[in-house]
Scaffold this motif. Structure first.
Motif, PDB file in Angstrom:
ATOM      1  N   GLN A  96       0.815  -1.208   0.000  1.00 37.15           N
ATOM      2  CA  GLN A  96       0.000   0.000   0.000  1.00 37.15           C
ATOM      3  C   GLN A  96       0.849   1.260   0.000  1.00 37.15           C
ATOM      4  OE1 GLN A  96      -3.256   0.125  -0.566  1.00 37.15           O
ATOM      5  NE2 GLN A  96      -3.130  -2.101  -0.775  1.00 37.15           N
ATOM      6  N   ALA A  97       2.017   1.183   0.642  1.00 36.40           N
ATOM      7  CA  ALA A  97       2.904   2.342   0.660  1.00 36.40           C
ATOM      8  C   ALA A  97       3.403   2.657  -0.744  1.00 36.40           C
ATOM      9  CB  ALA A  97       4.083   2.081   1.592  1.00 36.40           C
ATOM     10  N   SER A  98       3.792   1.607  -1.471  1.00 36.25           N
ATOM     11  CA  SER A  98       4.255   1.817  -2.841  1.00 36.25           C
ATOM     12  C   SER A  98       3.129   2.343  -3.717  1.00 36.25           C
ATOM     13  CB  SER A  98       4.796   0.510  -3.417  1.00 36.25           C
ATOM     14  OG  SER A  98       5.953   0.094  -2.731  1.00 36.25           O
ATOM     15  N   MET A  99       1.950   1.749  -3.572  1.00 37.76           N
ATOM     16  CA  MET A  99       0.826   2.157  -4.402  1.00 37.76           C
ATOM     17  C   MET A  99       0.444   3.609  -4.143  1.00 37.76           C
ATOM     18  SD  MET A  99      -0.899   0.702  -6.791  1.00 37.76           S
ATOM     19  CE  MET A  99      -0.677  -1.041  -6.430  1.00 37.76           C
ATOM     20  N   ARG A 100       0.499   4.027  -2.889  1.00 34.41           N
ATOM     21  CA  ARG A 100       0.135   5.416  -2.563  1.00 34.41           C
ATOM     22  C   ARG A 100       1.092   6.389  -3.236  1.00 34.41           C
ATOM     23  NH1 ARG A 100      -2.794   8.333   1.172  1.00 34.41           N
ATOM     24  NH2 ARG A 100      -1.882  10.299   1.867  1.00 34.41           N
ATOM     25  N   ILE A 101       2.387   6.072  -3.215  1.00 35.24           N
ATOM     26  CA  ILE A 101       3.351   6.963  -3.855  1.00 35.24           C
ATOM     27  C   ILE A 101       3.149   6.973  -5.362  1.00 35.24           C
ATOM     28  CG2 ILE A 101       5.814   7.243  -4.386  1.00 35.24           C
ATOM     29  CD1 ILE A 101       6.439   6.537  -1.530  1.00 35.24           C
ATOM     30  N   SER A 102       2.839   5.813  -5.927  1.00 37.73           N
ATOM     31  CA  SER A 102       2.570   5.768  -7.362  1.00 37.73           C
ATOM     32  C   SER A 102       1.400   6.669  -7.731  1.00 37.73           C
ATOM     33  CB  SER A 102       2.275   4.332  -7.792  1.00 37.73           C
ATOM     34  OG  SER A 102       2.024   4.264  -9.178  1.00 37.73           O
ATOM     35  N   MET A 103       0.393   6.703  -6.884  1.00 36.98           N
ATOM     36  CA  MET A 103      -0.789   7.521  -7.153  1.00 36.98           C
ATOM     37  C   MET A 103      -0.510   9.017  -6.994  1.00 36.98           C
ATOM     38  SD  MET A 103      -3.486   5.565  -7.932  1.00 36.98           S
ATOM     39  CE  MET A 103      -5.013   6.310  -7.329  1.00 36.98           C
ATOM     40  N   LEU A 104       0.694   9.361  -6.538  1.00 34.99           N
ATOM     41  CA  LEU A 104       1.109  10.765  -6.428  1.00 34.99           C
ATOM     42  C   LEU A 104       2.170  11.088  -7.468  1.00 34.99           C
ATOM     43  CD1 LEU A 104       1.317  11.159  -2.534  1.00 34.99           C
ATOM     44  CD2 LEU A 104      -0.567  11.815  -4.055  1.00 34.99           C
ATOM     45  N   SER A 105       2.124  10.384  -8.587  1.00 33.02           N
ATOM     46  CA  SER A 105       3.103  10.618  -9.643  1.00 33.02           C
ATOM     47  C   SER A 105       2.393  11.038 -10.932  1.00 33.02           C
ATOM     48  CB  SER A 105       3.941   9.356  -9.884  1.00 33.02           C
ATOM     49  OG  SER A 105       3.139   8.296 -10.384  1.00 33.02           O
TER      50      SER A 105
END
Length: 447
Positions: free
Chosen positions: A313-322
């Protein structure tokens, strides 16, 4: 909202809807206006240029096939009646590529979502499978996707048909560089056949919005799963963060993502203690064994690490801020009309002030790309002519620019036109999107 009038024969639509109900069942076909309206819109309101032209079309009927084979059957039924077909995934595109300009049928693939097989280095799924589901299936097998979109809920069919890259592109480049292994596609030739294509033949169906064939099933590459971590850091301003973006992006093995924003854009992101207001936020998805090196780079270049988070979820959240998501968050947080263009090149690092000064209130979101930095340059919107003039000014600074504020196929156009002559002889696949004479501003495309 007023709705555009289409020229699709009412009798053809009525007959098609009746056949599709027999084929798919009552619940998977709709003539209801609210369903047709929902299926005829995407994220185009992110573009003030396209907003000035909305609405661009309304579906006459919406179909929801539940398998790749049914996608073929639906397309064949529409072609036999001369009904235009606009393919649609989750509708997360921002520039009108999934809007049915000629009315007709919207083919929503989101219910054809089976993950067919996870193999050694590859995964096969139907067009409506969400990328986040594919990623989870890959993780369960000790692997990971080469890349996935910043909108992780996108479908694999929609991403391949429209997307230009995704999280993971530092190492692998955009999805025209080997991500796609094979496709099963449907042509508008009146048959329901799934045509299997591999390698370069499959690549011809990528980035063309379904104008030469509709993706029904896809096989894409996986890589061994790494112990990914989500790192958040901050800097006093964007200029001071650029050396860290460059150096972290060059680490080996490469991060999955590293990006940073102008402080005003960072302040508009969802509230998070890891994104302090008033500072530039730098975010990276990187393997655990590279954390120490990344921390050293950040601290030596004047930044500070805010937090490191574990888990998917941490990786996915950062991806969604790109990609363009930070600009979208900024648009929601401000009253001033804002637009963006896609930019690339070393000038983003070397001439930041000049680049941001091209547009009023210019602000940059930047990412380490595959061999070259990429980003989104936002500015205050005044007119389409202002945007186009700025593109020329950016080119003069050595910045590559892609104008996203149009719905035309602008990747390998000649190849797509030639393919469509054979696969869509009557021009029924996503009409209005394949315009070989389009001469809008797209110099220095970043793909």
């Amino acid at each position: 909202m007023s709705l555009s009038v289409t020229t699709t024969s009412p009798d053809a639509v009525t007959d098609l809807a009746a056949e599709l109900r027999e084929l798919l069942g009552e619940k998977n076909v709709s003539l209801e206006e609210r369903v047709r309206m929902r299926a005829s819109a995407d994220g185009s309101r992110m573009s003030p240029i396209i907003v000035e032209q909305l609405p661009l079309g309304l579906a006459d009927v919406v179909a929801f096939p539940t398998s790749a084979e049914q996608i073929g059957q639906v397309v064949a039924a529409a072609v036999r009646r001369g009904v235009p077909i606009t393919p649609r995934g989750k509708g997360t595109g921002n520039y009108g590529q999934a809007i049915p300009m000629s009315g007709g049928l919207v083919l929503d693939v989101t219910r054809a979502r089976a993950v067919v097989e996870v193999g050694d280095g590859v995964i096969t799924a139907e067009a409506g499978a969400q990328m986040v589901v594919l990623e989870q299936a890959a993780w369960n097998a000790g692997q990971a996707l080469w890349m996935y979109p910043s909108t992780a809920q996108s479908t694999i069919g929609g991403f391949l048909s429209g997307g230009s890259g995704g999280t993971g592109t530092i190492e692998h480049g955009s999805n025209d560089r080997g991500f796609v292994v094979a496709l099963d596609v449907v042509h508008a030739d009146g048959t329901p056949d799934l045509v299997h294509v591999e390698g370069e033949a499959a690549q011809a169906y990528v980035h063309n919005y379904g104008t030469a064939g509709i993706i029904a099933r896809a096989t894409v590459r996986l890589e061994p799963l790494r112990d990914w971590r989500g790192l958040y850091a901050s800097f006093p301003d964007l200029e001071s963060a650029l050396p860290a973006v460059r150096e972290i992006g060059r680490m080996q093995p490469p991060p999955r993502l590293v990006s940073a924003d102008h402080p005003e854009i960072s302040a508009a992101l969802p509230p998070d203690e890891a994104v302090p207001v008033g500072r530039t936020s730098l975010r990276s998805i990187l393997s655990a064994d590279m954390l120490a090196e990344a921390t050293r780079i950040i601290e030596e270049t004047g930044g500070r690490v805010e937090v490191v988070r574990e888990g998917p979820q941490a990786s996915m959240r950062i991806s969604m801020l790109s990609y363009n998501h930070p600009i979208e968050w900024f648009q929601k947080a401000t009253d001033r009309p804002t637009f963006h263009v896609e930019v690339s090149g070393e000038a983003l690092f070397e001439r930041l002030a000049d680049v941001e000064a091209v547009y009023p209130d210019g602000m940059l979101h930047i990412e380490a790309g595959h061999g070259v930095p990429i980003g989104m340059l936002a500015g205050r919107y005044e007119s389409a002519e202002q945007v186009y003039a700025g593109i020329a000014a950016l080119n003069a600074l050595g910045v590559g620019v892609h104008n996203p504020h149009q719905w035309n196929v602008d990747f390998e156009v000649e190849r797509t036109v030639e393919l469509a002559r054979r696969t869509d002889p009557n021009g029924l696949l996503n009409p209005g999107k394949l315009n070989p004479d389009y001469d809008g501003p797209r110099k220095g495309a970043i793909r």
